[in-house]
Design an enzyme around this catalytic site. Structure first.
Site, PDB file in Angstrom:
ATOM      1  NE  ARG A  82     -26.134 -18.675 -30.849  1.00 27.96           N
ATOM      2  CZ  ARG A  82     -24.938 -18.210 -30.517  1.00 27.96           C
ATOM      3  NH1 ARG A  82     -24.403 -17.240 -31.231  1.00 27.96           N
ATOM      4  NH2 ARG A  82     -24.286 -18.695 -29.479  1.00 27.96           N
ATOM      5  NE  ARG A  89     -20.833 -14.612 -35.828  1.00 27.22           N
ATOM      6  CZ  ARG A  89     -22.099 -14.235 -35.593  1.00 27.22           C
ATOM      7  NH1 ARG A  89     -22.834 -13.774 -36.576  1.00 27.22           N
ATOM      8  NH2 ARG A  89     -22.611 -14.314 -34.390  1.00 27.22           N
ATOM      9  NE  ARG A 106      -4.106 -37.637 -16.054  1.00 21.94           N
ATOM     10  CZ  ARG A 106      -4.836 -38.498 -15.343  1.00 21.94           C
ATOM     11  NH1 ARG A 106      -5.819 -38.062 -14.582  1.00 21.94           N
ATOM     12  NH2 ARG A 106      -4.562 -39.781 -15.389  1.00 21.94           N
ATOM     13  CG  ASP A 155      -9.345  -0.843   1.908  1.00 24.70           C
ATOM     14  OD1 ASP A 155     -10.293  -1.625   2.048  1.00 24.70           O
ATOM     15  OD2 ASP A 155      -8.521  -0.610   2.805  1.00 24.70           O
ATOM     16  CG  ASN A 168     -17.664 -11.736 -31.029  1.00 26.00           C
ATOM     17  OD1 ASN A 168     -18.428 -11.360 -30.149  1.00 26.00           O
ATOM     18  ND2 ASN A 168     -18.056 -12.484 -32.039  1.00 26.00           N
ATOM     19  NE  ARG A 188      -6.920  -7.493   4.932  1.00 22.24           N
ATOM     20  CZ  ARG A 188      -6.397  -6.418   4.339  1.00 22.24           C
ATOM     21  NH1 ARG A 188      -5.815  -6.544   3.162  1.00 22.24           N
ATOM     22  NH2 ARG A 188      -6.450  -5.234   4.923  1.00 22.24           N
ATOM     23  N   GLY A 193       0.806  -1.210   0.000  1.00 20.46           N
ATOM     24  CA  GLY A 193       0.000   0.000   0.000  1.00 20.46           C
ATOM     25  C   GLY A 193       0.838   1.258   0.000  1.00 20.46           C
ATOM     26  CG  MET A 199     -12.258  -5.158   5.497  1.00 17.24           C
ATOM     27  SD  MET A 199     -10.693  -5.969   5.111  1.00 17.24           S
ATOM     28  CE  MET A 199     -10.486  -6.994   6.577  1.00 17.24           C
TER      29      MET A 199
END
Length: 825
Positions: A496, A779, A592, A187, A558, A322, A139, A229
């Site tokens: 649509r 598009r 993996r 904040d 988009n 927090r 801060g 807060m």
């Protein structure tokens, strides 16, 4: 770094200018181009979600540039104590940290650093490690301390040298101290940046709590008073109140006037009388009245209980705000700021002043650290002196606007807020077109209530354009849109289907019969196409010669003419949260690689930003061409990653239309085959989960602002079309407003616009102009600001040969210092 024009502050502000410099975001620096430099990074003060993402970005960007990077544990205290508190960091050492809340390197209060003797010890510890570049994440107090450290640096080094604690060589190598600050504060109370790290996540925690409490409150007809807060700044309370449709909010910057008790109780009683079963009151911990007397959550509870007899409960969220994993926004913001902080340090010379990395709209900038600190202190001084108007003004236009919006939309009825004479009124229609997206309902609620406040009426069109053709209209009153802000999907219903499919003549006939004077169309690229088709048919159909505005609402982001669309932030959070769980599922299996497909059509926004926020190894999109060779090279990188380090998992994001041949299934099969013996591969197609859920705080508030701006735009356009007495116009060509005004049909390009946010301003761009700025086949807009983040994604993912050259070094390090955090991506 080249200077930009100075940012001028308010005339009454003693710190009249904050120097602003362009950042280097989007540029790809040469790997190892700053070898020999050493950087230290630490977190200080209160923790906030996203700090780990910032540390990760600092470490990896520094290593990419060839710098040594040290993490300093426990903030300034670790700097003073030295020893094993200052640790050289590795690439894998910050793996698996981007999704963690708090700060893994710790933060502590340090009295010793406030004294010169403590700073002398800290300087000695840094010099012995060769550190003369510091990234301070904290801060305004922490940043002020860093700036003081910089000012004293040369004197401290001379003292250390004379005492024989450092050599002449060490002193010469660290002659100057460069500082780059990153503000970590839930904040959002630091001036000079639009958002601080942790604020968005804290809002998520608050809204999650309000939404959860709402169900139990409604069940028992209770009133809940929630303390959040904000001892000196009411940002969290104010924005949370907007996003949750809270009945009342108390913040320190805007003290309630005398008689607030009667106002509050009167409103709550009226709401119960009309059938509202729950009440939410939000109180910032630093809330005061106009006399400077504190207002606590318990004070409010006592008032409501004694005067109204309502069952009232207090919930103090405290440090819950927090906690938890950081939101997608905070991960992205922290990563961007961390990388820019490193670039600012390596770009600095000995006399470069300390800078703070700031968010300005959607751009990352460098600003004078002390200029921002002084302005922040000015706000605090104004609060102490009860100069609340100055305080609100110094916080910025957005803060003042939030107060105004909340007051306008939180009333019980439009009669309490009407500002425009009812002698000039119009009827607006609102229709949704395209796929559903969170935040759209918030925009419709705001649009309806703003229009009602200004004396207009709104017809809601149900079932999209098909409903418009069939005349499925409903007059929307003030209470009809209560509770819409947080709802997902589209309450009005959306499809649509475009005008040319439904039939332009049917739509024209329906509009001709209706009393609608102007139309708001909310949706994605389909909404843009729909209005474009209507505008192009104005010569043939007079019914389309009315003002129209498109409000962008699509998870794909988009739409041309805007940097952000409603729904995209909510979708990003859904994707990132799912990816977190997917990675966690492999904690037992290891070795993996996950291939995850995202939506977006031909737009790679979701894949790129969720990849950056989720710590992905790669993200394949249509905008960036890739070949089978590229895929094989990436697979080789993952093989080396799994074989040569403790990082045993990988994450690949694929846009659903990244490549017609190399689609998600192909990539999955290629990695499965090429990775045999090294890792296993799993494929996940997220599908419509990306559209679901309740709207994020960001989408709720952006939708609220979009709806208000859209209502004002249509009112202004309609007002410009009112015929004067000497205007000659055929009665059959005009539309009549409820107040009896005849409106001239319009074919002006400015009468049909896309509402959008560009950088930090809401703008209106004619759809006829945007046609030339879009790719109709795919598009997508021709220019997309977020593509510059692709470079950062690749650097932080170790996407190039840097991984190969450092693999052996990482293997040696992992054998000597094992950490469970090294097991994650």
């Amino acid at each position: 770094m080249a200077d930009e024009p100075e940012v001028t502050l308010r005339s009454h502000d003693p710190q009249e200018h904050i120097l602003t410099y362009s950042g280097l975001e989007g540029m790809i620096p040469v790997p190892r181009s700053y070898s020999g430099q050493t950087i230290g990074v630490f977190t200080s003060g209160g923790d906030s979600q996203g700090m780990n993402a910032a540390v990760r970005a600092v470490v990896r960007m520094g290593l990419y540039l060839g710098c040594k990077v040290y993490t300093i544990k426990e903030g300034y205290q670790g700097m003073v104590d030295g020893g094993d508190h200052i640790v050289e960091s590795t690439w894998s050492g910050v793996s698996g940290t981007i999704e963690k809340g708090g700060t893994i390197i710790g933060s502590a209060r340090c009295k010793a650093f406030r004294e010169r003797e403590g700073r002398l010890k800290a300087a000695g510890n840094l010099v012995r490690c060769g550190i003369n570049n510091l990234v301070c994440i904290g801060g305004d107090g922490s940043l002020t301390g860093a700036n003081l450290f910089k000012q004293e640096w040369k004197g401290l080094l001379s003292e250390l040298y004379e005492a024989g604690e450092i050599s002449e060589t060490e002193m010469q190598q660290t002659m100057y101290l460069n500082i780059a600050g990153i503000v970590g504060s839930i904040d959002n109370d630091f001036c000079g940046t639009d958002m601080t790290i942790g604020t968005d996540t804290a809002l998520h925690r608050i809204i999650e709590a309000v939404d959860a409490i709402g169900t139990t409150a409604s069940s028992h007809q209770r009133c809940f008073v929630m303390e959040v807060m904000g001892r000196h700044c009411g940002y969290l309370a104010l924005v949370a109140a907007m996003a949750s449709e809270a009945d009342f909010v108390f913040i320190p910057e805007n003290p309630v006037a005398s008689g607030w008790q009667e106002q509050l109780c009167g409103k709550l009683k009226q709401e119960r009388d009309i059938g509202q079963r729950l009440n939410i009151i939000i109180v910032a911990e630093g809330a005061i009245d106009s006399h400077g007397q504190p207002i606590t959550a318990n004070d409010v509870k006592k008032l409501v209980t004694e005067r109204l007899g309502y069952d009232t409960r207090v919930t103090v969220l405290g440090h819950v705000q927090r906690g938890g994993n950081p939101s997608a926004f905070d991960r992205l913001l922290a990563s961007r700021m961390g990388a820019e902080a490193v670039m600012a340090l390596v770009d600095a010379s000995g006399d470069t002043p300390a800078v703070v990395i700031a968010l300005d709209g959607n751009q990352i900038k460098r600003r004078s650290l002390m200029g921002c600190v002084k302005r922040t202190l000015y706000v605090q001084e104004a609060m102490k002196n009860k100069e609340f108007e100055k305080c609100i003004e110094a916080r910025g236009r957005s803060f003042a606007k939030n107060i105004s919006i909340y007051k306008t939309l939180s009333k019980l009825s439009p009669s309490q807020t009407t500002t425009v004479p009812h002698s000039v009124s119009f009827i607006f229609g609102v229709v949704a077109v395209g796929a559903p997206a969170c935040g759209a309902n918030a925009a419709v609620r705001s649009f309806v209530r703003t229009a009602l406040v200004d004396g207009h009426k709104v017809l809601g069109v149900y079932d999209s354009l098909a409903g418009l053709a069939a005349g499925k209209f409903q007059l929307l009153e003030w209470s009809d849109v209560h509770g819409w802000t947080g709802r997902g999907g589209s309450v009005l219903g959306t499809k649509r289907t475009l005008p040319q499919v439904i039939g332009l003549s049917k739509l024209a006939a329906s509009l001709e019969k209706s009393p609608i004077n102007a139309l708001m169309v909310i949706g994605g690229y389909e909404a843009f196409e729909a209005v474009t088709q209507l505008v192009n048919s104005r010569d043939e159909y007079k019914a389309f010669r009315i003002p129209m505005v498109v409000v962008p609402s699509t998870i794909s982001n988009n739409v041309p003419g805007t940097d952000f669309s409603l729904g995209s932030d909510t979708s990003l959070n859904e994707i990132v949260n799912i990816c977190d769980r997917i990675k966690q599922s492999a904690s037992g299996s290891k070795r993996r690689i996950f291939i995850v497909e995202t939506m977006g059509g031909y737009c790679g926004y979701l894949a790129t930003l969720s990849g950056l926020a989720g710590g992905a190894d790669a993200a394949y999109i249509n905008e960036e061409h890739f070949t089978c060779t590229d895929l094989q090279n990436d697979c080789e990188i993952l093989i080396k990653k799994v074989d040569n380090s403790e990082i045993q998992r990988g994450l690949i994001l694929v846009n659903e239309k990244a490549n017609s041949h190399y689609n998600t299934d192909f990539i999955y099969k290629l990695f499965s085959e090429e990775g045999k013996g090294h890792f296993s591969t799993r494929m996940n197609i997220l599908g419509h989960m990306q559209q679901g859920g309740s709207a994020s705080p960001f989408d709720r508030n952006m939708g609220t602002k979009f709806g208000m701006k859209a209502a004002h735009f249509l009112a202004k356009q309609c007002s410009s079309l009112i015929q004067s007495e000497d205007t000659v116009e055929s009665a059959q060509d005009t539309k009549v407003s409820p107040s009896g005004c005849q409106l001239t049909p319009t074919t002006s390009p400015d009468s049909a616009c896309m509402l959008g946010v560009q950088r930090k301003e809401i703008v209106f761009t004619p759809v006829s102009v945007l046609i030339t700025q879009a790719n109709p086949e795919k598009r997508v807009p021709l220019n997309q600001w977020w593509l510059k983040l692709r470079a950062l994604l690749k650097i932080l993912a170790r996407h190039d040969a840097v991984y190969t050259t450092e693999a052996e070094e990482d293997l040696l390090r992992s054998r000597s210092s094992f950490s469970f955090s090294d097991l994650t991506v």
